[in-house]
Enzyme design. Structure first.
Site, mmCIF file in Angstrom:
data_model
loop_
_atom_site.group_PDB
_atom_site.id
_atom_site.type_symbol
_atom_site.label_atom_id
_atom_site.label_comp_id
_atom_site.label_asym_id
_atom_site.label_seq_id
_atom_site.Cartn_x
_atom_site.Cartn_y
_atom_site.Cartn_z
ATOM 1 N N ARG A 182 34.802 71.549 -16.938
ATOM 2 C CA ARG A 182 34.580 70.879 -18.220
ATOM 3 C C ARG A 182 34.007 71.895 -19.196
ATOM 4 O O ARG A 182 33.676 73.026 -18.816
ATOM 5 C CB ARG A 182 33.584 69.724 -18.000
ATOM 6 N N LYS A 183 33.816 71.469 -20.453
ATOM 7 C CA LYS A 183 33.181 72.358 -21.431
ATOM 8 C C LYS A 183 31.769 72.753 -20.967
ATOM 9 O O LYS A 183 31.179 72.083 -20.116
ATOM 10 C CB LYS A 183 33.125 71.684 -22.803
ATOM 11 N N CYS A 441 29.377 64.915 -31.417
ATOM 12 C CA CYS A 441 29.414 66.293 -31.922
ATOM 13 C C CYS A 441 28.394 66.509 -33.029
ATOM 14 O O CYS A 441 27.876 67.609 -33.211
ATOM 15 C CB CYS A 441 30.801 66.623 -32.445
ATOM 16 N N GLY A 442 28.091 65.458 -33.791
ATOM 17 C CA GLY A 442 27.111 65.557 -34.884
ATOM 18 C C GLY A 442 25.693 65.310 -34.395
ATOM 19 O O GLY A 442 24.775 65.216 -35.210
HETATM 20 FE FE1 SRM Z 1 32.605 68.329 -30.232
HETATM 21 C C1 SRM Z 1 35.417 67.154 -28.766
HETATM 22 C C2 SRM Z 1 34.244 68.943 -33.063
HETATM 23 C C3 SRM Z 1 29.996 70.191 -31.314
HETATM 24 C C4 SRM Z 1 30.664 66.950 -27.783
HETATM 25 N N1 SRM Z 1 34.534 68.148 -30.779
HETATM 26 C C5 SRM Z 1 35.539 67.673 -30.016
HETATM 27 C C6 SRM Z 1 36.884 67.879 -30.695
HETATM 28 C C7 SRM Z 1 37.432 69.173 -30.201
HETATM 29 C C8 SRM Z 1 37.862 66.752 -30.416
HETATM 30 C C9 SRM Z 1 39.257 67.034 -30.939
HETATM 31 O O1 SRM Z 1 40.051 67.676 -30.254
HETATM 32 O O2 SRM Z 1 39.544 66.580 -32.033
HETATM 33 C C10 SRM Z 1 36.426 67.932 -32.176
HETATM 34 C C11 SRM Z 1 37.284 68.737 -33.125
HETATM 35 C C12 SRM Z 1 37.381 68.032 -34.455
HETATM 36 C C13 SRM Z 1 37.753 68.943 -35.567
HETATM 37 O O3 SRM Z 1 38.939 68.980 -35.947
HETATM 38 O O4 SRM Z 1 36.856 69.576 -36.113
HETATM 39 C C14 SRM Z 1 34.990 68.385 -32.025
HETATM 40 N N2 SRM Z 1 32.251 69.460 -31.832
HETATM 41 C C15 SRM Z 1 33.008 69.481 -32.952
HETATM 42 C C16 SRM Z 1 32.297 70.210 -34.076
HETATM 43 C C17 SRM Z 1 33.239 70.948 -35.012
HETATM 44 C C18 SRM Z 1 31.449 69.185 -34.871
HETATM 45 C C19 SRM Z 1 30.967 69.711 -36.208
HETATM 46 O O5 SRM Z 1 31.466 69.198 -37.217
HETATM 47 O O6 SRM Z 1 30.130 70.594 -36.239
HETATM 48 C C20 SRM Z 1 31.339 71.092 -33.259
HETATM 49 C C21 SRM Z 1 31.962 72.403 -32.871
HETATM 50 C C22 SRM Z 1 30.984 73.302 -32.166
HETATM 51 C C23 SRM Z 1 31.544 74.678 -31.930
HETATM 52 O O7 SRM Z 1 31.496 75.492 -32.854
HETATM 53 O O8 SRM Z 1 31.995 74.943 -30.810
HETATM 54 C C24 SRM Z 1 31.164 70.209 -32.026
HETATM 55 N N3 SRM Z 1 30.703 68.596 -29.623
HETATM 56 C C25 SRM Z 1 29.752 69.322 -30.259
HETATM 57 C C26 SRM Z 1 28.452 69.033 -29.706
HETATM 58 C C27 SRM Z 1 27.123 69.553 -30.247
HETATM 59 C C28 SRM Z 1 26.603 70.769 -29.575
HETATM 60 O O9 SRM Z 1 27.297 71.475 -28.832
HETATM 61 O O10 SRM Z 1 25.425 71.018 -29.813
HETATM 62 C C29 SRM Z 1 28.649 68.107 -28.698
HETATM 63 C C30 SRM Z 1 27.555 67.414 -27.837
HETATM 64 C C31 SRM Z 1 26.913 68.387 -26.907
HETATM 65 C C32 SRM Z 1 27.660 68.581 -25.625
HETATM 66 O O11 SRM Z 1 28.827 68.959 -25.646
HETATM 67 O O12 SRM Z 1 27.057 68.376 -24.580
HETATM 68 C C33 SRM Z 1 30.065 67.836 -28.655
HETATM 69 N N4 SRM Z 1 32.982 67.271 -28.550
HETATM 70 C C34 SRM Z 1 32.043 66.743 -27.702
HETATM 71 C C35 SRM Z 1 32.691 65.943 -26.703
HETATM 72 C C36 SRM Z 1 32.002 65.194 -25.536
HETATM 73 C C37 SRM Z 1 31.864 66.119 -24.364
HETATM 74 C C38 SRM Z 1 31.762 65.430 -23.034
HETATM 75 O O13 SRM Z 1 31.214 66.046 -22.100
HETATM 76 O O14 SRM Z 1 32.262 64.304 -22.881
HETATM 77 C C39 SRM Z 1 34.077 65.998 -26.988
HETATM 78 C C40 SRM Z 1 35.210 65.318 -26.218
HETATM 79 C C41 SRM Z 1 35.643 66.085 -25.018
HETATM 80 O O15 SRM Z 1 35.266 67.242 -24.828
HETATM 81 O O16 SRM Z 1 36.384 65.488 -24.247
HETATM 82 C C42 SRM Z 1 34.215 66.829 -28.156
HETATM 83 FE FE1 SF4 Z 2 35.574 64.036 -33.651
HETATM 84 FE FE2 SF4 Z 2 33.134 63.617 -34.654
HETATM 85 FE FE3 SF4 Z 2 33.988 62.282 -32.469
HETATM 86 FE FE4 SF4 Z 2 33.413 64.881 -32.355
HETATM 87 S S1 SF4 Z 2 32.001 63.149 -32.794
HETATM 88 S S2 SF4 Z 2 35.176 63.940 -31.445
HETATM 89 S S3 SF4 Z 2 34.162 65.604 -34.368
HETATM 90 S S4 SF4 Z 2 34.775 62.152 -34.576
#
Ligand code: SRM
Ligand code: SF4
Length: 510
Positions: A182-183, A441-442
């Site tokens: 996973r991530k 993510c926020g």
């Molecule tokens: Fe996130 C998935 C955006 C930080 C938890 N995240 C996604 C995806 C890739 C989903 C997708 O394919 O559409 C989003 C992309 C949307 C887009 O077009 O921008 C997305 N995540 C983001 C960002 C851009 C939010 C933001 O606006 O800042 C952040 C990018 C960080 C980076 O530079 O790498 C972002 N995501 C986070 C965080 C916060 C953190 O890391 O501090 C989290 C929660 C912390 C964690 O991961 O433990 C987070 N994102 C997720 C999850 C839930 C993970 C899980 O274990 O279930 C997903 C869904 C998944 O991975 O299946 C996800």
């Molecule tokens: Fe997309 Fe925001 Fe949901 Fe992350 S928290 S998967 S960026 S809608």
């Protein structure tokens, strides 16, 4: 059925995709994809494997991809910023960039046919986007003022870079770590205010002394997901800076080889720690590392409230200042990016820093240049003294570009705080975080007020709504907030927030 076949059928959909072909394999096919176009691509390559290169197919804007970079410690040079500005400028109204909650940049509007050229240009200025999505280690965070902050205990920039280089094969891609269950998130803090949100990372290093020797206490397993959110727990280990890379490697190898791969909702590191118990996990890590880990230091050095770095601050280098700009909800356009690159060169030393609050810092502004910088027109848009709600506002991408989103976030978040700021005054910032769906993510759980997108029923109709989170504490004694009210229709949110801000956060009517 053979046990091997049985094991295979038990794998979740993404494990099967990875088993069929490693994500990083698309690296050598990118020229071909660019030629045949996204419509003709194999959908597993297009929708999933391209993310190993940081290229995200966006179902909301088909054909216009998102490119997620890697930006260790959030450091970016003006030259790099200019190259990224040129890339998004090419896409006119479709092109923009967002500062992310991991101190990183994502570009929008990218056409697949341009990706080989974009990668060449990135390589020339030392940028990579490799392994920034899917089952990889994400951008590694560090203090945004590392090397500048007079009160820091350790400048972590080099360590963050070394860990990234180990994981990504110096940015070329490293097959050793392209098939994690996973991530995975890593943060390394050398400051006193926990500016990286250590508690929400799979591995976090926090500063701690033993007999006056500097090192880090190690936390593991922090994560947010739709089903479960947990703060990281102590590994009961203290390491010196020169052990950080090898400990990260050992933990990643243990996770890679033993992490749970059947149910994707239960694949993050904490689920393995739960299954084994922290003592067994620690022993396995020691064995993998080939070293006995020292017990953690009695206390860590996170003693301060979290700083937001917005405004003007003196650096440890005499005669220099860092200037933190508020970038509302992290959104940048090409012209902003060109301007930022110029300001960093004219007033600083050609460097910028990004923060996990989606803001930006210009370091090395000399005392003599400071006043002139503060009169630059861009600082009207990206203020050093923003209104108190805008100042601390964070928002994920939301429905504009993300297909998981249940609601629109960034534009709505900004419009709402503007309305509230027109009616109320505050003595200090209130940290409001928006997230478009339960993926978090926020980070609504770290906010004073967290708003998580949902669908809710109003007058017999399904409408956009939010679940309300409260109690998130950051900095020293960080704590995760929890959901206190579910299903508030977005159209009913403003009066509710207004009351909350008045009752609990010292808001007073103008
Ligand atoms: Fe996130 C998935 C955006 C930080 C938890 N995240 C996604 C995806 C890739 C989903 C997708 O394919 O559409 C989003 C992309 C949307 C887009 O077009 O921008 C997305 N995540 C983001 C960002 C851009 C939010 C933001 O606006 O800042 C952040 C990018 C960080 C980076 O530079 O790498 C972002 N995501 C986070 C965080 C916060 C953190 O890391 O501090 C989290 C929660 C912390 C964690 O991961 O433990 C987070 N994102 C997720 C999850 C839930 C993970 C899980 O274990 O279930 C997903 C869904 C998944 O991975 O299946 C996800
Ligand atoms: Fe997309 Fe925001 Fe949901 Fe992350 S928290 S998967 S960026 S809608």
């Amino acid at each position: 059925m053979t046990s091997a076949a049985e094991a295979k059928t038990k794998l979740n959909k993404f494990e099967k995709i990875k088993a069929a072909k490693d994500g990083l394999a698309v690296k050598t096919e990118i020229e071909e994809f660019a030629q045949i176009g996204w419509e003709a691509m194999d959908t597993d390559d297009r929708d999933h494997r391209l993310k190993w290169l940081g290229v995200f197919f966006r179902p909301v804007t088909p054909g216009k991809f998102m490119l997620r970079l890697r930006m260790p410690s959030g450091v970016i040079t003006s030259e790099q910023m200019r190259v990224l500005a040129e890339i998004v400028q090419r896409y006119g109204d479709d092109g923009n960039a967002d500062i992310t909650t991991r101190q990183n940049l994502q570009l929008r509007g990218i056409r697949l046919e341009d990706v080989p050229d974009i990668f060449n240009r990135m390589q020339q200025v030392g940028l990579t986007s490799v392994q920034s999505g899917m089952d990889n280690v994400r951008n590694i965070t560090g203090s945004p003022v590392a090397g500048l902050d007079a009160d820091e205990l350790y400048d972590t920039r080099q360590l963050v870079q070394q860990v990234q280089d180990m994981i990504t094969g110096n940015g070329e891609g490293n097959p050793e770590f392209t098939n994690l269950p996973r991530k995975f998130n890593i943060a390394i803090a050398g400051c006193r205010d926990n500016s990286v949100h250590a508690e929400i990372n799979d591995i976090a290093f926090v500063p701690a002394f033993k007999d006056e020797t500097f090192g880090f206490n190690v936390l593991v397993g922090g994560f947010f997901s739709a089903k479960r959110c947990d703060a990281a727990i102590p590994l009961n280990a203290w390491v010196k800076p020169n052990q950080v890379v090898s400990l990260c490697r050992a933990i990643l190898e243990v996770f890679r080889d033993n992490g749970l791969r059947e149910n994707r909702q239960k694949s993050r590191l904490m689920w393995l720690i739960d299954e084994w118990g922290i003592d067994k996990f620690r022993r396995e890590v020691e064995t993998q590392m080939g070293e006995t880990l020292e017990a953690e230091a009695e206390k860590d050095e996170i003693l301060w409230d979290k700083r937001d770095h917005i405004g003007v601050y003196t650096q440890k280098q005499a005669g220099f200042n860092y200037v933190g700009l508020n970038v509302p909800v992290g959104r940048l356009y090409a012209n902003d990016m060109f301007e930022l690159a110029r300001l960093a060169e004219v007033y600083g030393q050609g460097e910028l820093r990004l923060t996990v609050e989606q803001n930006l810092i210009i370091p090395y502004v000399s005392d003599s240049r400071l006043e002139a910088l503060l009169t630059e027109p861009l600082l009207e848009k990206f203020s050093i003294n923003p209104a108190p709600l805008t100042r601390a506002l964070v928002s994920c991408t939301g429905a504009q570009f993300c297909n998981f989103a249940l609601i629109e976030t960034k534009n709505r978040a900004l419009a709402l705080v503007k309305e509230l700021e027109a009616e109320l005054t505050f003595t200090k910032p209130v940290r409001i975080h928006w997230t478009g769906c339960p993926n978090s993510c926020g980070q609504p759980q770290v906010a004073d007020i967290g708003l998580m997108g949902t669908k809710t029923r109003k007058d017999g109709k399904m409408v956009e709504g939010v679940d309300l989170f409260m109690g998130g504490k950051v900095g020293k004694e960080a704590e995760l907030g929890t959901c206190v009210k579910k299903g508030i229709a977005c159209e009913d949110l403003k009066p509710l927030l207004r009351d909350l801000l008045v009752d609990k956060f010292g808001g007073t009517a103008k």
